[in-house]
Design an enzyme around this catalytic site. Structure first.
Site, PDB file in Angstrom:
ATOM      1  N   ASP A 201       0.838  -1.009  -0.176  1.00 58.84           N
ATOM      2  CA  ASP A 201       0.221  -0.152   0.136  1.00 58.84           C
ATOM      3  C   ASP A 201       0.904   1.364  -0.160  1.00 58.84           C
ATOM      4  OD1 ASP A 201      -3.018   0.804   0.500  1.00 58.84           O
ATOM      5  OD2 ASP A 201      -1.828   2.105   1.634  1.00 58.84           O
TER       6      ASP A 201
ATOM      7  N   TYR B 107      -3.289  11.075   1.272  1.00 57.11           N
ATOM      8  CA  TYR B 107      -4.111  11.105  -0.208  1.00 57.11           C
ATOM      9  C   TYR B 107      -3.812  12.527  -0.864  1.00 57.11           C
ATOM     10  CZ  TYR B 107      -5.546   6.223   0.603  1.00 57.11           C
ATOM     11  OH  TYR B 107      -5.327   4.944   1.010  1.00 57.11           O
TER      12      TYR B 107
ATOM     13  N   HIS C  70      -4.872  -7.664  -0.282  1.00 54.71           N
ATOM     14  CA  HIS C  70      -4.146  -6.417  -0.030  1.00 54.71           C
ATOM     15  C   HIS C  70      -3.484  -6.383   1.291  1.00 54.71           C
ATOM     16  CE1 HIS C  70      -3.332  -2.374  -1.067  1.00 54.71           C
ATOM     17  NE2 HIS C  70      -3.520  -1.752   0.068  1.00 54.71           N
TER      18      HIS C  70
END
Length: 456
Positions: free
Chosen positions: A228, A374, A431
């Site tokens: 990630d 982000y 993930h």
């Protein structure tokens, strides 16, 4: 006349192709990065920083836990789900009610036990570039190994260092005469690591901080492993500081190169030329893969544009925090979990592991600062570095887990990672591989390390 027109056309196309290559596709040199940027309050930017390493323990009073218990006892008043949608519209009401009850009535009463578990790995804090950085640092049992290698272990969102609790003991224990001194930091703004007080804390700046952390601990050369955001930060670290990185291993390799899209499009016509047949469904059909990403990326746009708004909503509501985070642990572990009434959570993880992770976000009040990554990662300051167009000049290993969000072919990755020496496919897992399949990820990483020949 025809020959002349043809020649002119060829010349124009050649010039256009050259411009496109130079503008979008050509490799770039390593950008100049300030390795001493101060991220604390701007009013204290000129203060001399002490980088003392201090032991850290998670220690919350019974009163804090009692207040959380009371909040979880408030009526939920949730809306009934539509018939037979399960997790396709988001978190199922009935599963959420079950988890909230478990959190309140079974998990919180044993908080002392969970806190002791989280404190079982030695943890510390130290000041790096104005921020108090929290990290696990352990070398337990490494004395039994002939070769001991420092390892920087990086998590992502919405995970935390909790993802690594089952894997770290495997890493520090000698196997095939190899063991690892593990440093697993909470990313700046995550968990118990302090968040930047000024804008600009993007993945590359985090890479600088974490490299400086390793140097401050006495590790001038070390391995990096991450998934990630940990993969993106690790890639940036290996790009900028190849002199410090022995090798980089990721369970979410991504190149970020503009040509990557075109390569996947070309490969979709002849998959067998680019990937063994048994792994073709990791990458194709493209339409199906693209639709999945579009369906699951709403959170991404929100966090990349208005991180503080969603942060406020989740900070004020522990039930919402649980639903928002665990929905990702459901869907990102396996897209087919959307069709299960329980989201497949109990199939892949223990409730304790999932709630440990939620508690780290809740107790540290770090959900807002975590999602800011982000906005910073896709802000102009970071994009203008064009770090994706700088090849990584250290050995790289990529482990693909079948049910992860997306995968790239070796052909796509090789531009960013010209020294890709290890590329694997795993039929299971998603993930959060370190938490879901710690044995598989550990063994994959160990095989990569053996290829580095660092023990020769």
């Amino acid at each position: 006349m025809g020959v002349k027109c043809f020649s002119i056309t060829v010349a124009v196309v050649a010039v256009f192709a050259y411009i496109v290559y130079q503008t979008l596709l050509s490799p770039l040199p390593v950008p100049k990065i300030n390795t001493t940027t101060y991220w604390g309050p701007s009013s204290q930017a000129n203060r001399i920083e002490k980088s003392e390493v201090k032991p850290f323990k998670i220690n919350y009073s019974a009163d804090v836990i009692s207040k959380l218990h009371n909040r979880l006892s408030e009526p939920l008043n949730l809306v009934e789900p539509l018939e037979n949608v399960n997790f396709r519209y988001g978190f199922d009401k009935h599963k959420l009610e079950e988890l909230v009850k478990y959190w309140r009535d079974e998990y919180l009463p044993k908080w002392d036990e969970r806190q002791n578990f989280l404190n079982a790995l030695p943890q510390y804090t130290t000041k790096i570039q104005g921020l108090n950085i929290h990290f696990i640092h352990t070398k337990d049992q490494t004395e039994k190994a002939k070769h001991v290698i420092p390892l920087l272990l990086l998590h992502g969102w919405p995970g935390s260092v909790r993802e690594f609790y089952e894997m770290i003991p495997k890493l520090t224990k000698a196997k095939d005469n190899i063991a690892f001194v593990v440093v697993a930091p909470s990313l700046p703004g995550y968990g118990f690591s302090e968040a930047a007080k000024v804008p600009g804390m993007n993945p590359t700046e985090m890479a600088v901080i974490l490299r400086n952390l390793m140097i401050s601990l006495g590790y001038d050369r070390f391995l990096v492993q991450g998934g990630d955001w940990g993969s993106i930060i690790g890639s940036s670290l290996a790009t900028i500081f190849p002199q410090n990185v022995i090798g980089f291993h990721s369970n979410m390799c991504t190149s970020g190169w503009v040509s990557s899209f075109f390569k996947s499009f070309i490969a979709s016509f002849y998959p067998s030329l680019f990937v063994p047949a048994e792994y073709a469904d990791f990458h194709f059909p493209l339409g199906e893969k693209f639709s999945y990403i579009m369906e699951e990326s709403g959170y991404f746009h929100l966090q990349a544009t208005k991180p503080d708004t969603i942060g406020i909503a989740l900070t004020a509501n522990p039930v919402g925090l649980l639903a928002y985070i665990l929905e990702k642990f459901s869907t990102w572990t396996d897209m087919n979990n959307r069709d299960l009434i329980d989201g497949g959570l109990d199939k892949h993880y223990t409730k304790e592991a999932l709630l440990d992770n939620i508690m780290i976000y809740y107790l540290s009040n770090s959900i807002t600062t975590s999602v800011r990554l982000y906005a910073e990662g896709f802000g102009s300051k970071h994009l203008n570095l064009k770090i994706d167009r700088v090849p990584v000049q250290v050995p790289v290993g990529c482990a693909r887990f079948k049910n992860d969000l997306a995968h790239e072919l070796d052909w796509q990755l090789i531009t960013k990672f010209p020294k890709l020496i290890h590329s694997t496919y795993h039929a299971n897992g998603g993930h959060f591989a370190a938490m879901e399949l710690p044995d598989v990820l550990y063994n994959d990483f160990l095989q990569f390390v053996k290829k580095l020949n660092v023990t020769a």
